[in-house]
Scaffold this motif. Structure first.
Motif, mmCIF file in Angstrom:
data_model
loop_
_atom_site.group_PDB
_atom_site.id
_atom_site.type_symbol
_atom_site.label_atom_id
_atom_site.label_comp_id
_atom_site.label_asym_id
_atom_site.label_seq_id
_atom_site.Cartn_x
_atom_site.Cartn_y
_atom_site.Cartn_z
ATOM 1 N N VAL A 1 0.866 -1.322 0.057
ATOM 2 C CA VAL A 1 0.079 -0.017 -0.141
ATOM 3 C C VAL A 1 0.910 1.203 0.151
ATOM 4 N N SER A 2 1.977 1.446 0.858
ATOM 5 C CA SER A 2 2.732 2.594 1.028
ATOM 6 C C SER A 2 3.836 2.129 1.904
ATOM 7 N N LYS A 3 5.003 2.697 1.257
ATOM 8 C CA LYS A 3 6.360 2.654 2.039
ATOM 9 C C LYS A 3 6.178 3.537 3.121
ATOM 10 N N ILE A 4 6.580 2.913 4.336
ATOM 11 C CA ILE A 4 6.450 4.202 5.454
ATOM 12 C C ILE A 4 7.868 4.772 6.245
ATOM 13 N N TYR A 5 8.647 3.744 5.897
ATOM 14 C CA TYR A 5 10.114 4.162 6.477
ATOM 15 C C TYR A 5 11.014 2.947 6.162
ATOM 16 N N GLU A 6 12.306 3.236 6.248
ATOM 17 C CA GLU A 6 13.106 2.043 5.848
ATOM 18 C C GLU A 6 14.349 2.316 7.160
ATOM 19 N N SER A 7 14.959 0.936 7.361
ATOM 20 C CA SER A 7 15.965 0.754 8.301
ATOM 21 C C SER A 7 16.981 -0.226 7.794
ATOM 22 N N LYS A 8 17.853 -0.559 8.668
ATOM 23 C CA LYS A 8 19.034 -1.394 8.141
ATOM 24 C C LYS A 8 19.274 -2.524 9.290
ATOM 25 N N THR A 9 19.575 -3.494 8.512
ATOM 26 C CA THR A 9 19.808 -4.887 9.534
ATOM 27 C C THR A 9 21.407 -4.789 9.908
ATOM 28 N N ILE A 10 21.566 -5.090 11.213
ATOM 29 C CA ILE A 10 22.807 -5.188 11.614
ATOM 30 C C ILE A 10 22.967 -6.420 12.573
ATOM 31 N N PHE A 11 24.421 -6.706 12.873
ATOM 32 C CA PHE A 11 24.817 -7.654 13.979
ATOM 33 C C PHE A 11 25.184 -6.966 15.238
ATOM 34 N N GLN B 1 16.240 -2.415 4.772
ATOM 35 C CA GLN B 1 14.730 -2.990 4.917
ATOM 36 C C GLN B 1 13.755 -1.976 4.682
ATOM 37 N N GLU B 2 12.962 -2.014 3.733
ATOM 38 C CA GLU B 2 12.039 -1.076 3.655
ATOM 39 C C GLU B 2 10.479 -1.683 4.038
ATOM 40 N N LYS B 3 10.204 -0.861 4.856
ATOM 41 C CA LYS B 3 8.910 -1.064 5.711
ATOM 42 C C LYS B 3 7.750 -0.527 5.200
ATOM 43 N N TYR B 4 6.734 -1.551 4.737
ATOM 44 C CA TYR B 4 5.332 -1.002 4.494
ATOM 45 C C TYR B 4 4.167 -1.352 5.189
ATOM 46 N N ILE B 5 2.864 -0.532 5.012
ATOM 47 C CA ILE B 5 1.807 -0.925 5.560
ATOM 48 C C ILE B 5 1.305 -1.708 4.384
ATOM 49 N N ALA B 6 0.876 -2.826 4.544
ATOM 50 C CA ALA B 6 0.513 -3.762 3.246
ATOM 51 C C ALA B 6 -0.814 -4.694 3.735
ATOM 52 N N VAL C 1 -6.362 4.438 1.509
ATOM 53 C CA VAL C 1 -5.316 4.251 2.718
ATOM 54 C C VAL C 1 -4.028 4.812 2.184
ATOM 55 N N SER C 2 -3.841 4.426 0.916
ATOM 56 C CA SER C 2 -2.385 4.814 0.276
ATOM 57 C C SER C 2 -2.275 6.271 0.193
ATOM 58 N N ASN C 3 -3.145 7.022 -0.452
ATOM 59 C CA ASN C 3 -3.352 8.463 -0.498
ATOM 60 C C ASN C 3 -3.244 8.988 0.937
ATOM 61 N N ALA C 4 -3.621 8.450 1.948
ATOM 62 C CA ALA C 4 -3.466 9.009 3.359
ATOM 63 C C ALA C 4 -1.888 9.163 3.555
ATOM 64 N N PHE C 5 -1.358 7.867 3.358
ATOM 65 C CA PHE C 5 0.079 7.844 3.508
ATOM 66 C C PHE C 5 0.843 8.705 2.758
ATOM 67 N N GLU C 6 0.874 8.942 1.536
ATOM 68 C CA GLU C 6 1.499 9.514 0.476
ATOM 69 C C GLU C 6 1.261 11.113 0.619
ATOM 70 N N THR C 7 0.082 11.501 1.110
ATOM 71 C CA THR C 7 -0.214 13.038 1.518
ATOM 72 C C THR C 7 0.606 13.228 2.762
#
Length: 255
Positions: free
Chosen positions: A105-115, A214-219, A232-238
């Motif tokens: 639906v929409s990408k909400i943020y991204e983060s990184k995997t680490i050890f 890691q690209e985090k979405y609402i799906a 819902v997509s429009n709500a996030f993109e806005t």
């Protein structure tokens, strides 16, 4: 006594504002133990980077929602079922294994995997380094999928998958695992919060080099109507165009 005839019923329905009749409420599956990403505050109040973005975006668009708190593996399973045809899941990492199973639906943020390792141990900066240690990871997560990828050639017997990352953090401190594979957001949050209980600070840990974005979405799934997905997509993109969103994203790289 006034008889409740079909005619009177139709008049009553016509008197109700259309928004109330056609309200498109949604359900959101989430695991409240995603430290720093999705934190359970109350039954229908969500904290963390992802939680703050989701609630503010939906409220700004006047989309009502109910949070369904579940352990991650169960949340993932119920999201695929989508029995009510209005269920979404957060935060879902987009990868090839999941690509065809969900509507992104929409990408909400991204983060990184680490050890994450303890100070005094060697940094684990790559999958090659990880082959030498016992690694803890969240069961059913995209991070576990990375570890289990045959291309990385890790020994499955050295991968310890558990239901929540609080357990991984405790196992690392207790030296029951030698490294913990997780998101930088989660590691930073648990060091800041749970670390205090153990009288440990950032200097007591070693954070390895980023392994993957890691690209985090609402799906949701294709069972959800196109109209609801678009709403819902429009709500996030806005919302992502606002300064409020930018301020939330800045928190990811504060540590």
């Amino acid at each position: 006594m006034l008889k409740f005839t079909p005619y009177l019923f139709s008049i009553l329905i016509m008197s109700i504002p259309p928004k109330l009749i056609y309200a498109q409420d949604i359900n959101i599956l989430a695991d409240g133990d995603f430290a720093g990403e999705i934190d359970k505050i109350t039954e229908n109040e969500v904290g963390g980077i992802g939680g703050e973005i989701v609630t503010k975006a939906l409220k700004a668009a006047n989309i009502s929602y109910k949070i369904l708190w579940r352990p991650w593996k169960r949340a993932f399973s119920e999201a695929q079922e989508n029995s009510d045809k209005k269920t979404f899941i957060i935060p879902l990492t987009r990868n090839k294994e999941r690509e065809e199973k969900f509507i992104w639906v929409s990408k909400i943020y991204e983060s990184k995997t680490i050890f994450l390792t303890l100070n005094g141990s060697k940094n684990v900066d790559s999958m090659a380094d990880a082959k030498q240690v016992k690694v803890g990871v969240l069961a059913g997560s995209s991070y576990e999928t990375i570890l289990l990828n045959p291309d990385n050639a890790l020994d499955k017997a050295k991968i310890d998958a558990v239901p929540n990352d609080n357990t991984n953090f405790k196992k690392l401190i207790g030296k029951k695992i030698e490294a913990w594979f997780t998101l930088d957001i989660v590691a930073n949050t648990l060091i800041s919060t749970q670390g205090k209980n153990e009288k440990m600070e950032f200097k007591d840990f070693r954070i390895g080099k980023p392994i993957a974005i890691q690209e985090k979405y609402i799906a949701t799934t294709s069972a959800t109507s196109t109209e609801l997905v678009k709403k819902v997509s429009n709500a996030f993109e806005t919302f992502k165009k606002t300064s409020a969103y930018a301020d939330i994203i800045k928190k990811i790289n504060k540590k």
